[in-house]
Write a protein that holds these residues in place. Sequence first.
Motif, short mmCIF file in Angstrom:
data_model
loop_
_atom_site.label_atom_id
_atom_site.label_comp_id
_atom_site.label_asym_id
_atom_site.label_seq_id
_atom_site.Cartn_x
_atom_site.Cartn_y
_atom_site.Cartn_z
N LYS A 166 12.06 1.17 -14.35
CA LYS A 166 10.63 0.91 -14.53
C LYS A 166 10.28 0.65 -16.01
N GLN A 167 10.83 1.46 -16.89
CA GLN A 167 10.51 1.31 -18.31
C GLN A 167 11.00 -0.03 -18.86
N GLU A 168 12.15 -0.47 -18.35
CA GLU A 168 12.72 -1.75 -18.81
C GLU A 168 11.87 -2.93 -18.32
N LEU A 169 11.41 -2.82 -17.07
CA LEU A 169 10.59 -3.91 -16.54
C LEU A 169 9.22 -3.92 -17.21
N LYS A 170 8.72 -2.71 -17.54
CA LYS A 170 7.42 -2.59 -18.20
C LYS A 170 7.40 -3.37 -19.53
N LYS A 171 8.52 -3.36 -20.22
CA LYS A 171 8.64 -4.09 -21.48
C LYS A 171 8.33 -5.58 -21.27
N TRP A 172 8.80 -6.11 -20.14
CA TRP A 172 8.58 -7.53 -19.83
C TRP A 172 7.13 -7.81 -19.46
N GLU B 28 0.84 -1.21 0.00
CA GLU B 28 0.00 0.00 0.00
C GLU B 28 0.86 1.25 0.00
N ALA B 29 1.99 1.21 0.70
CA ALA B 29 2.89 2.36 0.73
C ALA B 29 3.41 2.71 -0.67
N ARG B 30 3.32 1.75 -1.59
CA ARG B 30 3.75 2.00 -2.98
C ARG B 30 2.56 2.07 -3.93
N GLY B 31 1.37 2.25 -3.34
CA GLY B 31 0.18 2.43 -4.19
C GLY B 31 -0.38 1.13 -4.75
N ASP C 271 4.51 -6.05 -20.38
CA ASP C 271 3.69 -5.92 -21.60
C ASP C 271 3.83 -7.16 -22.49
N TYR C 272 5.06 -7.63 -22.60
CA TYR C 272 5.33 -8.83 -23.39
C TYR C 272 4.56 -10.03 -22.83
N ALA C 273 4.54 -10.14 -21.49
CA ALA C 273 3.83 -11.24 -20.84
C ALA C 273 2.33 -11.12 -21.07
N ILE C 274 1.82 -9.91 -20.95
CA ILE C 274 0.37 -9.70 -21.18
C ILE C 274 0.01 -10.06 -22.62
N ASP C 275 0.81 -9.60 -23.55
CA ASP C 275 0.52 -9.83 -24.97
C ASP C 275 0.59 -11.31 -25.35
N ASN D 255 13.43 5.16 -9.50
CA ASN D 255 12.90 4.65 -10.76
C ASN D 255 13.20 3.16 -11.00
N VAL D 256 13.70 2.48 -9.95
CA VAL D 256 13.82 1.02 -10.02
C VAL D 256 12.66 0.45 -9.20
N PRO D 257 11.75 -0.29 -9.82
CA PRO D 257 10.58 -0.77 -9.07
C PRO D 257 10.97 -1.73 -7.94
N HIS D 258 10.32 -1.57 -6.81
CA HIS D 258 10.54 -2.47 -5.67
C HIS D 258 9.63 -3.69 -5.75
N SER D 259 8.54 -3.55 -6.49
CA SER D 259 7.62 -4.67 -6.71
C SER D 259 7.22 -4.64 -8.17
N ILE D 260 7.04 -5.81 -8.76
CA ILE D 260 6.62 -5.84 -10.16
C ILE D 260 5.22 -5.26 -10.32
N TYR D 261 4.45 -5.27 -9.21
CA TYR D 261 3.07 -4.74 -9.30
C TYR D 261 3.04 -3.21 -9.40
N GLU D 262 4.21 -2.56 -9.35
CA GLU D 262 4.25 -1.13 -9.65
C GLU D 262 3.99 -0.90 -11.14
N ILE D 263 4.12 -1.96 -11.93
CA ILE D 263 3.88 -1.86 -13.37
C ILE D 263 2.42 -2.20 -13.64
N LYS D 264 1.77 -1.36 -14.39
CA LYS D 264 0.34 -1.57 -14.69
C LYS D 264 0.12 -2.92 -15.38
N GLY D 265 -0.86 -3.65 -14.90
CA GLY D 265 -1.20 -4.92 -15.53
C GLY D 265 -0.44 -6.12 -14.99
N ALA D 266 0.58 -5.87 -14.15
CA ALA D 266 1.44 -6.97 -13.71
C ALA D 266 0.69 -8.01 -12.88
#
Lengths: 410, 410
Positions: B195-201, B91-94, B203-207, B226-237
Motif C-alpha cells: 500500500k505504501q509503495e502504491l501510495k507514492k504513485w 464496498e466490501a473494501r470501503g 501522490d505523484y499523480a495528484i501532485d 497490505n497489498v491493495p486489491h484496488s487502487i481506490y484503496e489509496i486516498k485520492g486515487a
Amino acid sequence: MALVNGQFLKLSESYLFSEIAKKVNSFKVIHPEAKVIRLGIGDVTLPLPAVAIDALHKATDEMATAETFRGYGPEQGYRFLIDAIIKHDYEARGISLDPDEVFVSDGAKSDTGNIGDILSKDNRIAVTDPVYPVYVDTNVMGCRAGERRENGSWSNIVYIPCNAENGFVPELPTIRPDVIYLCLPNNPTGTALKKQELKKWVDYAIDNDILILFDAAYEAYIRENNVPHSIYEIKGAKRVAIEFKSFSKTAGFTGLRCGYTVVPKELKAFNFAGEKVGLNRLWNRRQCTKFNGAPYIVQRAAEALYSPEGRVQIKSMINYYMNNATLLRENLKSIGLSVFGGVNAPYIWIKAPNGLTSWKFFDRLLYERHIVGTPGVGFGPEGEGYLRLTAFGKLEDTKEAIERLTTWII
Amino acid sequence: MALVNGQFLKLSESYLFSEIAKKVNSFKVIHPEAKVIRLGIGDVTLPLPAVAIDALHKATDEMATAETFRGYGPEQGYRFLIDAIIKHDYEARGISLDPDEVFVSDGAKSDTGNIGDILSKDNRIAVTDPVYPVYVDTNVMGCRAGERRENGSWSNIVYIPCNAENGFVPELPTIRPDVIYLCLPNNPTGTALKKQELKKWVDYAIDNDILILFDAAYEAYIRENNVPHSIYEIKGAKRVAIEFKSFSKTAGFTGLRCGYTVVPKELKAFNFAGEKVGLNRLWNRRQCTKFNGAPYIVQRAAEALYSPEGRVQIKSMINYYMNNATLLRENLKSIGLSVFGGVNAPYIWIKAPNGLTSWKFFDRLLYERHIVGTPGVGFGPEGEGYLRLTAFGKLEDTKEAIERLTTWII
C-alpha cells in the motif's frame, strides 16, 4: 498534465438513441399507464432461433469440462465459423475468399467504429445524408470531421444528400473523398441499390483510389432480384471495399453480439510516400492488439445459423419482420403519408406531415399516439422532416401502432 | 486517395503471442511425437466454474422465448452485474462507487487498448519495462510513441525499468509523463506493490496532474496482506486513476470475454485551454458510440461469480493455480535459478542462466524440454535475458514441466 482528446468535446453529449431513451422515460414518468409501442431503435423482438439456443447450450457444456474447455480463441474468429461464412455468404454467390480475409467480431457497430484506427487522420470522409450516426461520430473522435456547423454537419465531411427528390439514391459526390461509407440496404431510409447503381460506385472508387466501407448489416432483408447481397458481387470491388456484416438483424443477435468484417488481401490503400499498403494485415494487427475474439459459445451459435434448419428458422424470422414492414408501408401510404423503404429493408422512412420537424413529429407521435419512432434529423441534416419506424416490433404491436396511426388526426 | 495510418507500418508484423504460436507450430511439424507443455501465453486450463455454466444455461433459456428475450442491452452493462461488482469488489473494501462509474466490457485487453481514444495524441506516456505489449502497441497506433529505436523501445515513451537490481519495483520516473500505465500484480514479472509503495504513485499523480491507467487483471491472485486489491484503496486515487478489471483470470473467462473498467466521476484531465474535463462522460460517449455491450448471457455468468457458491468456486480455482505457482517457484529456485513473482501473481519470471538471451532460452526450452515459455524481451528491452512461465497449466503438466526442468543440464 493529462490531456483529453478534444474532439470528444465537439460532440453532442449523448448518442442519438440515448437521447430518445431519455425522452421516452420522461414520458413514462408522466403517463405511467400508457402502453408505449417502441418502433424507434432497431432492436429485434423475436427470440433467438432454436438452432442458436441449442448451439449455446451445447457449447456451454463444452466449457464445463477441462477436456473440451476453450480459453483464448483466435482473435480473428474460429475456422468453423469463418468456413461457414465463406461457403454460404460468399461462395454461394460466386465470390471466393480466403479464411484470413474474414474477421469475426462482436458486431458491426464495433467494427465500423474501430476501422478508423487503421486509416490516416488526413483522409477526407464521405457519408450519405441521412446516415447511421456511428460513421460520423467516430470520425469526429478520429479528428477527420473538422468543425461542427450550426445544422449539425461537419466542415471536413463530404455529405451526399439522399432525399425524396433523388429517391434516396446517392449520387457520386462533386468533391472527391478518400473514404466513402455506404450502408445498403440503407439504415435509415430503407433504400437498396440495384447492381448497376452499385457498380457506378465501385468503378468510381477504382478510378479514384477511394476506399468504400460497405455496411451490409441489413443484407438478409433484400427481397428484390438484381440487388447485390455483397459488394463483392461487383467486379473489382475486392480492390476497393471492406464489407461489414452482422448477425444482429439477420438472426436476432442484438443481445448476443456477433458480426464479421471482410478485408480482402487485394485491397490496398496508400502510405504518405504514395506506396500501396494492404489493409488486411493492418486490420489483423489492430484486432490482435485491441480485441480478443468473440466468445466461443456465441461463435458456435452463429455457426448453427448456417445449418439447413438454421436457414429455415432465419428465413421465417425475416419474413415475420418483412410482413410488418409491408403492413406499415401500405397502411401508412393508404392514409396519405409519404413513405419510403420497407421493400428490401426493415425500415420505414416517413415524411412528417404538415411540415413538422423530425423532433416535433417524434414528440407528437409519443405524446398523442404513444409510439416511439426515431427522428430523421438524428441521422443528419437531410433527415430533417422525416421519421424512421422499424419493422422489428411484434406483429400485434405493429398492428396496434397502425390502428393508432390510421385513426390519428395530425 | 485513401491513406493508411502510417503508425501501423512502424510496428513489427505480429503481436508477441502470434510469433510464439508460429515458433511452436514449426517445432511440432518437426517433432510431431513430442508432448509440448504450454506455459507461455497466460491462458487458463480449468473449465468454467459451475455457477457460470448454470447461469449461461439459464440465460440462454431466457433468450429462447419472446417474453424473456433480451436484445440490445445498455452499452455500459446491466445493472445486475454492475451492482454486484460495486458491492463485492468495492464496498466490501470501503470504496463507494456510483453505478455509472462502472463500464462492463468484453475484456481488459479491449479497454486498455481503446482507452487511448479519449486521450490526446500529445500526452507523454510512461510504461514499466518490461510491460504488457498492448499498452505500447496501442500507443504506437495512436501516434504517441515516436520512432522505434534499435532495441525495440520508442523515442517518445518514458520507460520505467524494473529489474532484479530494483526488485522489479518501479521507481518514479525522472522525466514527468502525462499518463502512466501500471499493471499490478504485474504481468509479466509477478511483482505486487504494498500500500505504501502504491501510495507514492498516487501522490505523484495528484501532485503532477498525471493520469494512472491501473490494470488490476490479476487482483484475485493477491495473497499477502497490505497489498491493495484496488487502487481506490489509496486516498485520492479516484481523482487520478482509471481501473481495469477482468474476469478472464479471476474466473477462467478467457474464452467467454468479460471485464470492466472504472472511471470515477471525480477523475479529470485537461483540454488544451487547461480546463478540467471529466473523463467519465468521455468514456461513456466512446463506449456508446463504438461498442454495444457484452452479451447478456455472459453478463449473467459474471454475476453468478459473486454468489456465495461462486466465490467458493473461484477461490478453489485460484488456489489451484497458485499451488502451481508455488511449485514452480520453489522447485526452480532449488536448482539454482533466479526466480521472481509467483507469490501474489500467477506468473514466474526467470532469469535465463548462463547469460542466454530470452529467445535463445525460449528456443532451448522448447527444443530440449518441449516446454513453451514467453521470452521476456517480448515485453520490452529490460525483459531481455528473462523468460515468463505461467501457473495456468494443469497440475500434472506443471509437475511434469518441473520434472523436465529440474533434470535439465542447461
